[in-house]
Design an enzyme around this catalytic site. Sequence first.
Site, PDB file in Angstrom:
ATOM      1  N   GLY A  14     -10.079  -3.968  15.402  1.00 22.16           N
ATOM      2  CA  GLY A  14     -11.053  -3.455  14.446  1.00 22.16           C
ATOM      3  C   GLY A  14     -10.978  -1.968  14.164  1.00 22.16           C
ATOM      4  O   GLY A  14     -11.982  -1.369  13.766  1.00 22.16           O
ATOM      5  N   ASN A  16      -9.486  -0.644  11.666  1.00 20.92           N
ATOM      6  CA  ASN A  16      -9.727  -0.500  10.218  1.00 20.92           C
ATOM      7  C   ASN A  16     -11.211  -0.649   9.888  1.00 20.92           C
ATOM      8  O   ASN A  16     -11.731   0.071   9.030  1.00 20.92           O
ATOM      9  CB  ASN A  16      -8.884  -1.498   9.426  1.00 20.92           C
ATOM     10  CG  ASN A  16      -7.464  -0.997   9.216  1.00 20.92           C
ATOM     11  OD1 ASN A  16      -7.252  -0.053   8.449  1.00 20.92           O
ATOM     12  ND2 ASN A  16      -6.507  -1.587   9.911  1.00 20.92           N
ATOM     13  N   LYS A  93      -5.972 -15.012   9.673  1.00 23.91           N
ATOM     14  CA  LYS A  93      -5.928 -16.384   9.144  1.00 23.91           C
ATOM     15  C   LYS A  93      -5.695 -16.319   7.641  1.00 23.91           C
ATOM     16  O   LYS A  93      -6.189 -15.418   6.972  1.00 23.91           O
ATOM     17  CB  LYS A  93      -7.243 -17.112   9.433  1.00 23.91           C
ATOM     18  CG  LYS A  93      -7.433 -17.435  10.901  1.00 23.91           C
ATOM     19  CD  LYS A  93      -8.471 -18.508  11.083  1.00 23.91           C
ATOM     20  CE  LYS A  93      -8.623 -18.921  12.528  1.00 23.91           C
ATOM     21  NZ  LYS A  93      -7.406 -19.500  13.106  1.00 23.91           N
ATOM     22  N   ASN A 109      -7.101  -6.770   1.120  1.00 24.04           N
ATOM     23  CA  ASN A 109      -6.423  -6.897   2.407  1.00 24.04           C
ATOM     24  C   ASN A 109      -5.638  -5.617   2.699  1.00 24.04           C
ATOM     25  O   ASN A 109      -5.108  -5.001   1.779  1.00 24.04           O
ATOM     26  CB  ASN A 109      -5.448  -8.088   2.359  1.00 24.04           C
ATOM     27  CG  ASN A 109      -4.695  -8.284   3.660  1.00 24.04           C
ATOM     28  OD1 ASN A 109      -5.293  -8.284   4.749  1.00 24.04           O
ATOM     29  ND2 ASN A 109      -3.384  -8.452   3.584  1.00 24.04           N
ATOM     30  N   HIS A 111      -2.290  -4.377   4.656  1.00 23.70           N
ATOM     31  CA  HIS A 111      -1.062  -4.920   5.251  1.00 23.70           C
ATOM     32  C   HIS A 111      -0.226  -3.763   5.810  1.00 23.70           C
ATOM     33  O   HIS A 111      -0.045  -2.749   5.133  1.00 23.70           O
ATOM     34  CB  HIS A 111      -0.255  -5.699   4.201  1.00 23.70           C
ATOM     35  CG  HIS A 111       0.956  -6.351   4.784  1.00 23.70           C
ATOM     36  ND1 HIS A 111       0.866  -7.504   5.542  1.00 23.70           N
ATOM     37  CD2 HIS A 111       2.259  -5.993   4.777  1.00 23.70           C
ATOM     38  CE1 HIS A 111       2.081  -7.829   5.959  1.00 23.70           C
ATOM     39  NE2 HIS A 111       2.944  -6.935   5.514  1.00 23.70           N
ATOM     40  N   ASP A 152       0.016 -12.358   0.765  1.00 22.47           N
ATOM     41  CA  ASP A 152       0.329 -10.940   0.492  1.00 22.47           C
ATOM     42  C   ASP A 152       0.902 -10.713  -0.909  1.00 22.47           C
ATOM     43  O   ASP A 152       1.699  -9.791  -1.122  1.00 22.47           O
ATOM     44  CB  ASP A 152       1.326 -10.377   1.537  1.00 22.47           C
ATOM     45  CG  ASP A 152       0.789 -10.421   2.958  1.00 22.47           C
ATOM     46  OD1 ASP A 152      -0.434 -10.309   3.123  1.00 22.47           O
ATOM     47  OD2 ASP A 152       1.604 -10.564   3.893  1.00 22.47           O
ATOM     48  N   GLU A 181      -3.163   3.468   7.332  1.00 21.69           N
ATOM     49  CA  GLU A 181      -4.091   2.392   6.948  1.00 21.69           C
ATOM     50  C   GLU A 181      -5.527   2.918   6.916  1.00 21.69           C
ATOM     51  O   GLU A 181      -6.293   2.622   5.996  1.00 21.69           O
ATOM     52  CB  GLU A 181      -4.016   1.231   7.951  1.00 21.69           C
ATOM     53  CG  GLU A 181      -2.697   0.488   7.948  1.00 21.69           C
ATOM     54  CD  GLU A 181      -2.696  -0.682   8.924  1.00 21.69           C
ATOM     55  OE1 GLU A 181      -3.737  -1.343   9.080  1.00 21.69           O
ATOM     56  OE2 GLU A 181      -1.642  -0.947   9.527  1.00 21.69           O
TER      57      GLU A 181
HETATM   58  C1  GAR Z   1      -3.499  -3.716  11.123  1.00 22.43           C
HETATM   59  O1  GAR Z   1      -2.271  -3.059  11.332  1.00 22.43           O
HETATM   60  C2  GAR Z   1      -3.450  -4.526   9.839  1.00 22.43           C
HETATM   61  O2  GAR Z   1      -2.697  -3.940   8.823  1.00 22.43           O
HETATM   62  C3  GAR Z   1      -2.772  -5.775  10.340  1.00 22.43           C
HETATM   63  O3  GAR Z   1      -3.346  -6.016  11.593  1.00 22.43           O
HETATM   64  C4  GAR Z   1      -3.744  -4.770  12.191  1.00 22.43           C
HETATM   65  C5  GAR Z   1      -5.194  -4.873  12.566  1.00 22.43           C
HETATM   66  O4  GAR Z   1      -5.619  -3.730  13.256  1.00 22.43           O
HETATM   67  N1  GAR Z   1      -2.966  -6.869   9.430  1.00 22.43           N
HETATM   68  C6  GAR Z   1      -2.040  -7.779   9.181  1.00 22.43           C
HETATM   69  O5  GAR Z   1      -0.954  -7.814   9.732  1.00 22.43           O
HETATM   70  C7  GAR Z   1      -2.429  -8.814   8.138  1.00 22.43           C
HETATM   71  N2  GAR Z   1      -1.277  -9.467   7.610  1.00 22.43           N
HETATM   72  P1  GAR Z   1      -7.168  -3.423  13.468  1.00 22.43           P
HETATM   73  O6  GAR Z   1      -7.829  -4.709  14.014  1.00 22.43           O
HETATM   74  O7  GAR Z   1      -7.170  -2.336  14.505  1.00 22.43           O
HETATM   75  O8  GAR Z   1      -7.770  -3.000  12.165  1.00 22.43           O
END
Ligand code: GAR
Length: 210
Positions: A14, A16, A93, A109, A111, A152, A181
């Site tokens: 979490g 982000n 998911k 989203n 990525h 995506d 991000e």
């Molecule tokens: C992030 O790097 C996000 O871009 C990626 O998972 C991580 C979650 O980090 N998402 C994907 O790969 C989706 N295809 P977080 O839980 O610390 O935000």
Amino acid sequence: MTGIKLGVLVSGGGTNLQAITDSIERGKIKGEVSVVISSNERAYALKRAEKHGIPGVYINRNNFKTQKEYEEHMITVLKAYDVDLVLLAGFMKVLSPVFIAEFRNRIMNIHPALIPAFSGMGFYGSRVHKAVLEYGVKVTGATVHFVDEGADTGPIILQEVVPVLDDDTVDSLAARVLEVEHKIFPEAVRLYSEGKLVIKGRRVLIKNGK
Ligand code: GAR
């Protein structure tokens, strides 16, 4: 509370989600995270929600017979909180057309690569960075995009490049991509909340360029 109401879907740490709540607290985004939904009971993201006084809901896919019923339940929760925009913030998911249709052009989203490279089915989390290092590309980055029915494939809102260094590991690269991000995801939400994003086919134009 005036401003945008966000529903954030998570599965893991979490960071982000944290970047979004920090931006709200700093007044950069006018609005609130109304609800956090986790696909994982132990996700640290749920603890972060609790610390900020945000309702956090764990929804277990295994409690539903079908993907449709699972998604309908998530839709019910998001609607109960009157959510304007859904954020997939490390949500591991894939969502079906049932969910996408309910929030068309209202799902974003993040990525951890420069879409369309290293994206699509099977590319998530650290797998993305592993593939980047194995391929030997010199740059990677992060992408915020609207979610459509594909994996995506939706219109791209913001991207930023991150150089791949000779001594990078999956972890060091992931950490530098995460920093980016945390910058572009809140920025995309701000632009959306201020009505500055215009979708023209596959392109997302930013009004006045900022
Ligand atoms: C992030 O790097 C996000 O871009 C990626 O998972 C991580 C979650 O980090 N998402 C994907 O790969 C989706 N295809 P977080 O839980 O610390 O935000």
